[in-house]
Design a protein around this motif. Structure first.
Motif, PDB file in Angstrom:
ATOM      1  N   VAL A  34       0.836  -1.204   0.000  1.00 44.12           N
ATOM      2  CA  VAL A  34       0.000   0.000   0.000  1.00 44.12           C
ATOM      3  C   VAL A  34       0.870   1.254   0.000  1.00 44.12           C
ATOM      4  O   VAL A  34       0.565   2.228  -0.683  1.00 44.12           O
ATOM      5  N   ASN A  35       1.963   1.225   0.741  1.00 45.85           N
ATOM      6  CA  ASN A  35       2.876   2.370   0.725  1.00 45.85           C
ATOM      7  C   ASN A  35       3.465   2.550  -0.677  1.00 45.85           C
ATOM      8  O   ASN A  35       3.506   3.660  -1.205  1.00 45.85           O
ATOM      9  N   ALA A  36       3.911   1.454  -1.269  1.00 46.03           N
ATOM     10  CA  ALA A  36       4.461   1.529  -2.635  1.00 46.03           C
ATOM     11  C   ALA A  36       3.388   1.979  -3.616  1.00 46.03           C
ATOM     12  O   ALA A  36       3.659   2.747  -4.542  1.00 46.03           O
ATOM     13  N   PHE A  49      -0.809   6.383   5.475  1.00 51.94           N
ATOM     14  CA  PHE A  49      -2.068   6.501   6.217  1.00 51.94           C
ATOM     15  C   PHE A  49      -3.051   5.405   5.816  1.00 51.94           C
ATOM     16  O   PHE A  49      -3.728   4.823   6.662  1.00 51.94           O
ATOM     17  N   THR A  50      -3.117   5.105   4.530  1.00 51.56           N
ATOM     18  CA  THR A  50      -3.994   4.043   4.059  1.00 51.56           C
ATOM     19  C   THR A  50      -3.560   2.701   4.642  1.00 51.56           C
ATOM     20  O   THR A  50      -4.389   1.911   5.099  1.00 51.56           O
ATOM     21  N   SER A  51      -2.260   2.464   4.649  1.00 50.79           N
ATOM     22  CA  SER A  51      -1.715   1.234   5.218  1.00 50.79           C
ATOM     23  C   SER A  51      -2.031   1.138   6.708  1.00 50.79           C
ATOM     24  O   SER A  51      -2.373   0.063   7.205  1.00 50.79           O
ATOM     25  N   THR A  52      -1.932   2.237   7.412  1.00 46.54           N
ATOM     26  CA  THR A  52      -2.214   2.248   8.847  1.00 46.54           C
ATOM     27  C   THR A  52      -3.670   1.894   9.116  1.00 46.54           C
ATOM     28  O   THR A  52      -3.973   1.100  10.009  1.00 46.54           O
ATOM     29  N   VAL A  53      -4.574   2.464   8.338  1.00 45.39           N
ATOM     30  CA  VAL A  53      -5.997   2.145   8.498  1.00 45.39           C
ATOM     31  C   VAL A  53      -6.232   0.659   8.238  1.00 45.39           C
ATOM     32  O   VAL A  53      -6.944  -0.011   8.993  1.00 45.39           O
ATOM     33  N   MET A  54      -5.613   0.125   7.181  1.00 41.15           N
ATOM     34  CA  MET A  54      -5.743  -1.300   6.871  1.00 41.15           C
ATOM     35  C   MET A  54      -5.213  -2.161   8.019  1.00 41.15           C
ATOM     36  O   MET A  54      -5.828  -3.162   8.389  1.00 41.15           O
ATOM     37  N   LYS A  55      -4.077  -1.770   8.578  1.00 41.76           N
ATOM     38  CA  LYS A  55      -3.494  -2.539   9.676  1.00 41.76           C
ATOM     39  C   LYS A  55      -4.409  -2.529  10.897  1.00 41.76           C
ATOM     40  O   LYS A  55      -4.605  -3.564  11.532  1.00 41.76           O
TER      41      LYS A  55
END
Length: 159
Positions: free
Chosen positions: A69-71, A137-143
């Protein structure tokens, strides 16, 4: 002894959830370890193969999503492979180098540097840097969502 077991489990869940936001903490692995703590203190009987398959698939999805997601954020904003790599490096070392703001500035600076090394114009490099932060931020929400799912599945399974 039961109280100690539950305290350790809850602490591991808290560390795991904090790891969703602060990448140097073990995150999903702390939550996964809490399942073993439950087994050691109480019993492994509630667990079956389906439980372990579900939890392991969530952990794998977390690791893949964390970096993918970060990439994606970097690539979505036109970033290069080098920017995606340096953004990921920034996520890891940023909090150590700039303790208060490194979690956000690390991937941003990494992505910007990756673009500037690749001879991109500054405005494009900054745009890619913002993409890396969006990906973070998207990755954090997913986690957070997936780790909460791990805890909920555990609670449903054992209670």
């Amino acid at each position: 002894m039961d109280v100690i077991g539950w305290i350790v489990i809850v602490v591991l869940f808290i560390v795991g959830m904090a790891g969703a936001v602060y990448p140097v903490l073990p995150g999903a692995l702390a939550i996964y370890f809490a399942f073993f703590v439950y087994g050691w203190f109480f019993s492994f009987a509630p667990y079956n193969a389906l439980f372990w398959i579900i939890q392991t698939l969530i952990v794998v999805a977390l690791f893949v999503a964390d970096y993918a997601v970060n990439a994606w954020g970097v690539k979505r904003f036109g970033g290069s492979r080098l920017s995606a790599i340096l953004s990921t490096v920034g996520i890891i070392i940023g909090p150590f180098v700039i303790p208060a703001f490194g979690l956000i500035l690390g991937p941003f600076i990494g992505a910007v540097l990756g673009e500037l090394i690749g001879k991109a114009p500054l405005d494009r490099a900054i745009k890619v840097g913002f993409g890396s932060v969006l990906g973070l931020f998207t990755s954090t929400v997913m986690k957070v969502i997936l780790q909460l799912a791990m805890i909920i599945v555990f609670l449903i399974w054992v209670l």
